[in-house]
Motif scaffolding. Structure first.
Motif, mmCIF file in Angstrom:
data_model
loop_
_atom_site.group_PDB
_atom_site.id
_atom_site.type_symbol
_atom_site.label_atom_id
_atom_site.label_comp_id
_atom_site.label_asym_id
_atom_site.label_seq_id
_atom_site.Cartn_x
_atom_site.Cartn_y
_atom_site.Cartn_z
ATOM 1 N N PRO A 199 0.832 -1.205 0.000
ATOM 2 C CA PRO A 199 0.000 0.000 0.000
ATOM 3 C C PRO A 199 0.869 1.260 0.000
ATOM 4 O O PRO A 199 1.817 1.367 0.780
ATOM 5 C CB PRO A 199 -0.793 -0.116 1.304
ATOM 6 N N ILE A 200 0.559 2.189 -0.891
ATOM 7 C CA ILE A 200 1.248 3.481 -0.945
ATOM 8 C C ILE A 200 0.225 4.569 -0.654
ATOM 9 O O ILE A 200 -0.849 4.590 -1.259
ATOM 10 C CB ILE A 200 1.887 3.729 -2.333
ATOM 11 N N ARG A 201 0.559 5.470 0.229
ATOM 12 C CA ARG A 201 -0.314 6.592 0.543
ATOM 13 C C ARG A 201 0.018 7.789 -0.352
ATOM 14 O O ARG A 201 1.187 8.034 -0.692
ATOM 15 C CB ARG A 201 -0.165 7.001 2.012
ATOM 16 N N LEU A 202 -1.000 8.534 -0.710
ATOM 17 C CA LEU A 202 -0.797 9.723 -1.537
ATOM 18 C C LEU A 202 0.154 10.699 -0.851
ATOM 19 O O LEU A 202 0.939 11.387 -1.512
ATOM 20 C CB LEU A 202 -2.152 10.387 -1.817
ATOM 21 N N GLN A 203 0.116 10.754 0.493
ATOM 22 C CA GLN A 203 0.979 11.676 1.225
ATOM 23 C C GLN A 203 2.453 11.337 1.006
ATOM 24 O O GLN A 203 3.298 12.243 0.976
ATOM 25 C CB GLN A 203 0.646 11.635 2.719
ATOM 26 N N GLU A 204 2.773 10.067 0.834
ATOM 27 C CA GLU A 204 4.162 9.677 0.576
ATOM 28 C C GLU A 204 4.672 10.322 -0.706
ATOM 29 O O GLU A 204 5.805 10.832 -0.770
ATOM 30 C CB GLU A 204 4.280 8.165 0.471
ATOM 31 N N LEU A 205 3.850 10.294 -1.742
ATOM 32 C CA LEU A 205 4.246 10.859 -3.033
ATOM 33 C C LEU A 205 4.259 12.385 -2.982
ATOM 34 O O LEU A 205 5.113 13.027 -3.601
ATOM 35 C CB LEU A 205 3.297 10.368 -4.121
ATOM 36 N N ALA A 206 3.325 12.951 -2.234
ATOM 37 C CA ALA A 206 3.312 14.408 -2.068
ATOM 38 C C ALA A 206 4.573 14.872 -1.347
ATOM 39 O O ALA A 206 5.212 15.849 -1.744
ATOM 40 C CB ALA A 206 2.060 14.833 -1.298
ATOM 41 N N ASP A 207 4.956 14.160 -0.284
ATOM 42 C CA ASP A 207 6.178 14.502 0.444
ATOM 43 C C ASP A 207 7.407 14.341 -0.434
ATOM 44 O O ASP A 207 8.336 15.161 -0.383
ATOM 45 C CB ASP A 207 6.324 13.614 1.684
ATOM 46 N N LEU A 208 7.421 13.287 -1.244
ATOM 47 C CA LEU A 208 8.559 13.022 -2.118
ATOM 48 C C LEU A 208 8.789 14.164 -3.105
ATOM 49 O O LEU A 208 9.936 14.498 -3.424
ATOM 50 C CB LEU A 208 8.311 11.710 -2.873
ATOM 51 N N THR A 209 7.705 14.755 -3.578
ATOM 52 C CA THR A 209 7.806 15.808 -4.606
ATOM 53 C C THR A 209 7.667 17.213 -4.038
ATOM 54 O O THR A 209 7.725 18.194 -4.787
ATOM 55 C CB THR A 209 6.720 15.592 -5.676
ATOM 56 N N GLY A 210 7.432 17.327 -2.717
ATOM 57 C CA GLY A 210 7.306 18.652 -2.104
ATOM 58 C C GLY A 210 6.040 19.374 -2.509
ATOM 59 O O GLY A 210 6.039 20.604 -2.639
ATOM 60 N N MET A 211 4.957 18.634 -2.700
ATOM 61 C CA MET A 211 3.692 19.220 -3.148
ATOM 62 C C MET A 211 2.582 18.829 -2.189
ATOM 63 O O MET A 211 2.741 17.928 -1.363
ATOM 64 C CB MET A 211 3.363 18.731 -4.571
ATOM 65 N N THR A 212 1.439 19.501 -2.297
ATOM 66 C CA THR A 212 0.268 19.049 -1.556
ATOM 67 C C THR A 212 -0.296 17.811 -2.249
ATOM 68 O O THR A 212 -0.018 17.556 -3.422
ATOM 69 C CB THR A 212 -0.825 20.125 -1.491
ATOM 70 N N GLN A 213 -1.110 17.046 -1.538
ATOM 71 C CA GLN A 213 -1.697 15.848 -2.128
ATOM 72 C C GLN A 213 -2.540 16.178 -3.346
ATOM 73 O O GLN A 213 -2.454 15.514 -4.390
ATOM 74 C CB GLN A 213 -2.550 15.116 -1.085
ATOM 75 N N SER A 214 -3.383 17.204 -3.220
ATOM 76 C CA SER A 214 -4.274 17.567 -4.324
ATOM 77 C C SER A 214 -3.473 18.029 -5.539
ATOM 78 O O SER A 214 -3.753 17.620 -6.675
ATOM 79 C CB SER A 214 -5.244 18.654 -3.873
ATOM 80 N N HIS A 215 -2.477 18.888 -5.296
ATOM 81 C CA HIS A 215 -1.655 19.400 -6.400
ATOM 82 C C HIS A 215 -0.917 18.247 -7.084
ATOM 83 O O HIS A 215 -0.890 18.142 -8.319
ATOM 84 C CB HIS A 215 -0.666 20.437 -5.859
ATOM 85 N N PHE A 216 -0.313 17.355 -6.289
ATOM 86 C CA PHE A 216 0.414 16.230 -6.882
ATOM 87 C C PHE A 216 -0.508 15.348 -7.700
ATOM 88 O O PHE A 216 -0.175 14.940 -8.820
ATOM 89 C CB PHE A 216 1.100 15.394 -5.800
ATOM 90 N N SER A 217 -1.676 15.007 -7.145
ATOM 91 C CA SER A 217 -2.592 14.099 -7.828
ATOM 92 C C SER A 217 -2.998 14.646 -9.188
ATOM 93 O O SER A 217 -2.981 13.931 -10.197
ATOM 94 C CB SER A 217 -3.824 13.855 -6.950
ATOM 95 N N HIS A 218 -3.367 15.945 -9.234
ATOM 96 C CA HIS A 218 -3.765 16.555 -10.501
ATOM 97 C C HIS A 218 -2.587 16.647 -11.470
ATOM 98 O O HIS A 218 -2.729 16.383 -12.664
ATOM 99 C CB HIS A 218 -4.351 17.941 -10.253
ATOM 100 N N ALA A 219 -1.406 17.028 -10.946
ATOM 101 C CA ALA A 219 -0.238 17.190 -11.812
ATOM 102 C C ALA A 219 0.234 15.851 -12.370
ATOM 103 O O ALA A 219 0.642 15.758 -13.528
ATOM 104 C CB ALA A 219 0.889 17.877 -11.032
ATOM 105 N N PHE A 220 0.178 14.805 -11.556
ATOM 106 C CA PHE A 220 0.589 13.475 -12.028
ATOM 107 C C PHE A 220 -0.323 13.009 -13.155
ATOM 108 O O PHE A 220 0.148 12.503 -14.178
ATOM 109 C CB PHE A 220 0.552 12.478 -10.862
#
Length: 286
Positions: A199-220
């Motif tokens: 399981p991967i949490r969205l917060q992990e990817l947001a932290d990795l890229t220095g973005m908010t969860q919402s911003h990362f999700s839309h940008a990805f």
């Protein structure tokens, strides 16, 4: 990353809970409840954390909401209410009805990051209606009740999208929907590929890229054409294909190796993405 635990106090009179489901993550907790309410039934609720309360189906009798005496909303339809931390919310039913509703308990820190530092966090909003928000809430409810839940990335992304739609996120839409810079995109994809079986949490990817969860999700999604949870599922299937071709492992063993809950779940997702069952794909020539 510790799971979020809601801190709710409640009093119910004439309300009988008949079913319930829960999914927890680091940013919040999603609860789905079905209850039967007698005529004149009432409830009183206060939480130390902000929450979103969503009525998912029309009611057979009017329900009245009261926020500490300041606001009153009466409705028989679907709608959502934002309740700030510490605000007491009371409900009363004019007649007998069943109610299916979603409670999204949120980390105040996560919510502040999502929508910014403004008065929206302190002001209750009772029984608002927005079709996009309600559609997202129903999708989140279906994920919550699913016997074979999708990866946490899916639930996290749905929660972020629901809060954004319901609250009106302050991050500019144009900035949110721009693609990820190549360096951040490569880092996110590499992380998902390396960890696709867990399981991967969205917060992990947001932290990795220095973005908010919402911003990362839309940008990805803007950069790849698919949301993060879909990329993870595709990565699991690619790994499964490699195992199917180079090993004699059983489908049950491959399902476990690639992070699926069981072999039927693995087979169902494999067929959805590849168009054939794992067994048929393994036996195909070439």
């Amino acid at each position: 990353m510790a799971a979020f635990r809601p801190r709710m106090e409640s009093r119910r009179d004439g309300i009988e809970v008949v079913d319930g489901w829960r999914r927890s993550g680091a940013s919040g907790c999603v609860e789905l409840w079905r209850a039967n309410c007698a005529s004149g039934a009432s409830g009183d609720y206060v939480s130390q954390d902000p929450r979103l309360f969503v009525v998912l189906e029309p009611l057979a009798a009017p329900m009245a909401f009261r926020d500490a005496g300041r606001q009153v909303a009466v409705s028989t339809g679907s709608g959502f209410s934002f309740v700030p931390a510490g605000v007491r919310l009371s409900s009363c039913f004019a007649g007998a009805t069943s109610i299916l509703h979603l409670d999204v308990h949120l980390s105040a820190e996560w919510l502040r990051e999502m929508i910014g530092e403004d008065g929206a966090l302190a002001e209750p909003r009772l029984m608002a209606s927005d079709e996009r928000a309600l559609s997202l809430a129903r999708m989140l409810a279906a994920e919550c009740a699913s016997a074979t839940p999708l990866p946490p990335l899916y639930g996290d992304s749905l929660t972020a999208a629901l809060i954004s739609a319901a609250m009106g996120a302050t991050v500019p839409v144009a900035r949110k929907r721009s693609g990820l810079p190549k360096r951040k995109l490569d880092a996110a994809i590499g992380y998902i590929e390396a960890n696709c079986g867990r399981p991967i949490r969205l917060q992990e990817l947001a932290d990795l890229t220095g973005m908010t969860q919402s911003h990362f999700s839309h940008a990805f999604k803007a950069a790849t054409g698919v949301p993060p949870h879909r990329w993870q599922m595709q990565a699991r299937i690619r790994k499964a294909q490699d195992l199917l071709k180079r090993s004699d492992a059983s489908l049950t063993e491959i399902a476990a190796e690639t992070g699926f809950s069981d072999q039927p779940h693995f087979t169902r997702v494999f067929r959805q993405i590849i168009g054939r069952t794992p067994a048929a794909w393994r036996d195909a020539p070439g």
